[in-house]
Design a protein around this motif. Structure first.
Motif, short mmCIF file in Angstrom:
data_model
loop_
_atom_site.label_atom_id
_atom_site.label_comp_id
_atom_site.label_asym_id
_atom_site.label_seq_id
_atom_site.Cartn_x
_atom_site.Cartn_y
_atom_site.Cartn_z
N LEU A 20 -39.12 3.80 -25.04
CA LEU A 20 -38.97 2.65 -24.15
C LEU A 20 -39.94 2.74 -22.98
O LEU A 20 -40.47 1.71 -22.53
CB LEU A 20 -37.52 2.59 -23.63
N LYS A 23 -43.25 1.40 -24.04
CA LYS A 23 -43.16 -0.05 -24.25
C LYS A 23 -43.20 -0.78 -22.92
O LYS A 23 -43.94 -1.77 -22.75
CB LYS A 23 -41.87 -0.39 -24.99
N SER A 328 -36.73 3.38 -17.43
CA SER A 328 -36.50 4.24 -18.59
C SER A 328 -35.77 5.54 -18.25
O SER A 328 -35.00 6.05 -19.07
CB SER A 328 -37.83 4.56 -19.28
#
Length: 594
Positions: A20, A23, A328
């Motif tokens: 994540l 991303k 995150s």
């Protein structure tokens, strides 16, 4: 088992998936780069247009200013000519009334008119035949020829309207090394309006250069002044072209630049050509700006934009990293805490200290773990109660028959006056009953468990008239370790009742306890009638009254310690049975395998 596989699959998928953090990082950087690129393109386009327009307008403004300054001087010269043109002394001298006194007055008027004038231009006053001449410089040969043949500036002045000034582009070189580029002339008329002479002023080249040069210093610009026939009046960079026909293609003054596109740039080695037509001097000035200046300025803009983009991208990346970690990291922490909860650590909790959705997620997760812990505590309490109930049921299973048989033995022993046997039975029975009363405790030491077995066997040996012997071999190092209650007695009872009762020789029960690594192993071995494999399978899974104790022991061990522990039975018919009980090595009363 299914849950374990699912967890493993989830961990594998998480390892294979794109984290994540990356991303979010890529998303933030892309969201920052796209506007940056668009803004940079727009800024570059606007800058190019602005630079091109600025140079274009500045050059045109310079041309305008140059000609305005030049025209100021030309009009000043025109005023001189008008003053001399209407002077009666000069008119009389040109009408053949010239005296020495008049000649001196005329020169005085000429010098007074030129006093404090820029450049002190050459001035000539001639009659129509060229006989009477007043001049500040020697009369150029071109004027001597021109006035006789009525050509050049004299033809232009003659053909011009009365009362107007004629400006005639021509280059005249003087003996002192100077040169002029423009000549100005007016007709001198008598009282009847007939032409009687000319007044001529030449404009020095240096005068024009001194006007133009301040406007082009430091700029790579090529200035060319042309007449109406494209003959070169002035060429600052190439003086040899002055007076010659100008055929250079880049000097096409009809070719004013047009910016057709938003990002238009001049090609390299080309020129921005701007022309200015002066109606007063009847000349056209062409300014040729080399494209290098555009590319240099555009290059500076590009460099600044690249540096700005690089710095902006760096800042964007730093901000993206901070934001990605801000989002995150709590997710990573939550996953880590979930893994701890999955392993049974319900003391783990999140501490995000945030007022956003992630903080709310952490708060709800903590509440969920707390509720789950309460539920599991309640479930464990119910299980503990269930275990105690099972122990009581097992004890209840032992007590009725055993107590009846024991009391029966006491009765017959008393009738036979076997006082010692009665005393032994009563003493051991009291210990057994006391153990039954204390059944609330789930764990007992190995020592107490063996003491219970000794009491039980002492009564059974009296009951069966010493039909069997007992051999107990317990490792002293495990005597104080903890074990579950009543895990040995059911198998010893089974060995006596079903294994040794029907043999015609003295039986032997061997009880062994030893440490095996991190485990404790108990062996209960008898030399009784033995069992078949089918019988072993049946009693291991049976819940009937005859074998419920054996089934319960194996079930309890697995429930408390896991499937790797429990009971294993081996038997050979007519030779005997071996029961192996495996439990973990525990030093305290807490169940380490809950």
């Amino acid at each position: 088992m299914t849950s374990s596989f699912q967890n493993n699959d989830m961990e594998i998928n998480m390892k294979k998936s794109f984290p994540l953090f990356y991303k979010l990082l890529i998303s933030f950087i892309v969201c920052g780069i796209i506007p940056l690129i668009i803004i940079s393109i727009l800024i570059y386009g606007l800058s190019v247009r602005f630079i091109n327009d600025m140079i274009y307008e500045q050059t045109r403004l310079n041309l305008t200013n140059m000609h305005q300054e030049l025209n100021v001087i030309l009009k000043d010269y025109e005023d001189i000519m008008i003053t001399l043109q209407s002077d009666e002394t000069i008119m009389n001298a040109l009408s053949n009334d010239l005296t020495k006194n008049n000649e001196n007055k005329i020169y005085e008027k000429i010098y007074d008119a030129l006093k404090n004038r820029t450049g002190k231009p050459p001035l000539y006053i001639l009659n129509t035949t060229g006989d009477v001449i007043f001049s500040t410089n020697p009369l150029p040969h071109i004027y001597e020829t021109g006035i006789k043949n009525n050509w050049g500036i004299f033809r232009e002045v003659t053909q011009g309207n009365d009362g107007t000034t004629t400006i005639y582009p021509q280059k005249i070189n003087y003996e002192e090394g100077k040169s002029s580029l423009l000549s100005m002339g007016r007709k001198i008329l008598d009282s009847k309006g007939n032409p009687i002479g000319y007044v001529i002023i030449d404009v020095y080249r240096d005068t024009i250069i001194n006007i133009f040069r301040p406007h082009i210093n430091g700029v790579p610009i090529h200035i060319v002044v042309l007449d109406d026939y494209d003959y070169t009046v002035l060429d600052i960079q190439n003086p040899n072209m002055e007076g010659k026909f100008q055929n250079a293609t880049y000097l096409n003054h009809a070719k004013d630049i047009e910016f057709k596109g938003f990002f238009s740039e001049l090609e390299r080695d080309s020129y921005l050509t701007i022309s200015y037509k002066d109606t007063y001097s009847k000349t056209t000035t062409i300014a040729n700006v080399h494209s290098n200046i555009f590319h240099q300025l555009n290059g500076i803009v590009k460099t600044l934009l690249i540096i700005g983009c690089f710095i902006s991208l760096l800042i964007c990346c730093l901000i993206s990293i901070v934001l990605a970690e801000h989002i995150s990291n709590p997710m990573k922490q939550l996953i880590y805490i979930m893994s701890k909860v999955e392993k049974g650590d319900f003391s783990a909790y999140t501490s995000f200290n945030r007022n956003d959705e992630i903080g709310a997620l952490g708060t709800y997760f903590n509440q969920m773990v707390l509720q789950l812990k309460k539920y599991l505590d309640r479930l464990m309490e119910e299980q503990n109660k269930l275990r105690v109930t099972e122990i009581k049921m097992l004890q209840a299973q032992i007590n009725p028959h055993f107590l009846y048989n024991t009391l029966d033995v006491i009765k017959w022993s008393a009738k036979l006056n076997k006082t010692e046997e009665v005393t032994s039975i009563v003493t051991n029975l009291a210990k057994i009953l006391r153990n039954s009363i204390d059944c609330e405790e789930e764990y007992v030491s190995v020592r107490k468990s063996i003491e219970f077995i000794n009491s039980y066997l002492a009564i059974q040996k009296i009951k069966y008239n010493d039909k069997f012997d007992v051999n107990i071999d317990i490792d002293p190092s495990i005597l104080e370790l903890k074990t579950l209650r009543l895990i040995l007695q059911p198998f010893i009872e089974n060995a006596i009742i079903h294994g040794l009762t029907y043999i015609d020789h003295t039986g032997l029960i061997t009880i062994i306890g030893e440490k095996d690594g991190d485990d404790i192993i108990f062996y209960i071995i008898d030399n009784g009638v033995g069992m078949t494999e089918d019988t072993i399978k049946r009693i291991s899974k049976s819940t009937n009254d005859n074998h419920i104790g054996i089934y319960n022991v194996d079930k309890r061990i697995k429930l408390y310690y896991g499937d790797k522990y429990g009971v294993h039975i081996e038997s050979i018919e007519e030779k005997g049975t071996k029961v192996t009980i495996k439990i973990p090595y525990l030093t305290g009363g807490d169940n380490q395998y809950d």
